[in-house]
Design a protein around this motif. Sequence first.
Motif: not given
Length: 144
Positions: A13-15, A19, A73, A77-78, A137
């Motif tokens: 994930c990014a964050e 999440v 992290r 991106g997905k 996300e």
Amino acid sequence: MTSIKQVQVTFDCAEPERVARFWCEVLGYVVPPPPEGFATWDDFTRSLPPERQGASFACVDPSGVGPRLYFQRVPEGKVVKNRVHLDVRVGTGLVGEERLAVLEAECARLIELGAVRVQLLLADDENESCLAMQDVEGNEFCLD
């Protein structure tokens, strides 16, 4: 004889903290205590090099039964549908309108947390109804 292994479910994930905290609310999980020697997770995070700060987060089932969830992290991106997803079992044993009501109520609660409703899949000859959703996300999961 095969031994039983524990599993951890890992999310790219990014964050990670955002999440993880979403999934804590969804599943009733908690953030584990910080590592020994640190009063808080913020203290631990500040001890890391800048590039590692906020790079991961975890949550656990307070009863110790469910798997640990780990969030890491990643730079990308997905972009495609998950090949594996979680089924959040809120309607187990229920059928028909009673099942739909429970699924819809949980869906409404999760939307308040930032989830997105994708599609209601109605019961057929093989499966009961379920609701396809996405987390904060965009990771797919089902209310089952």
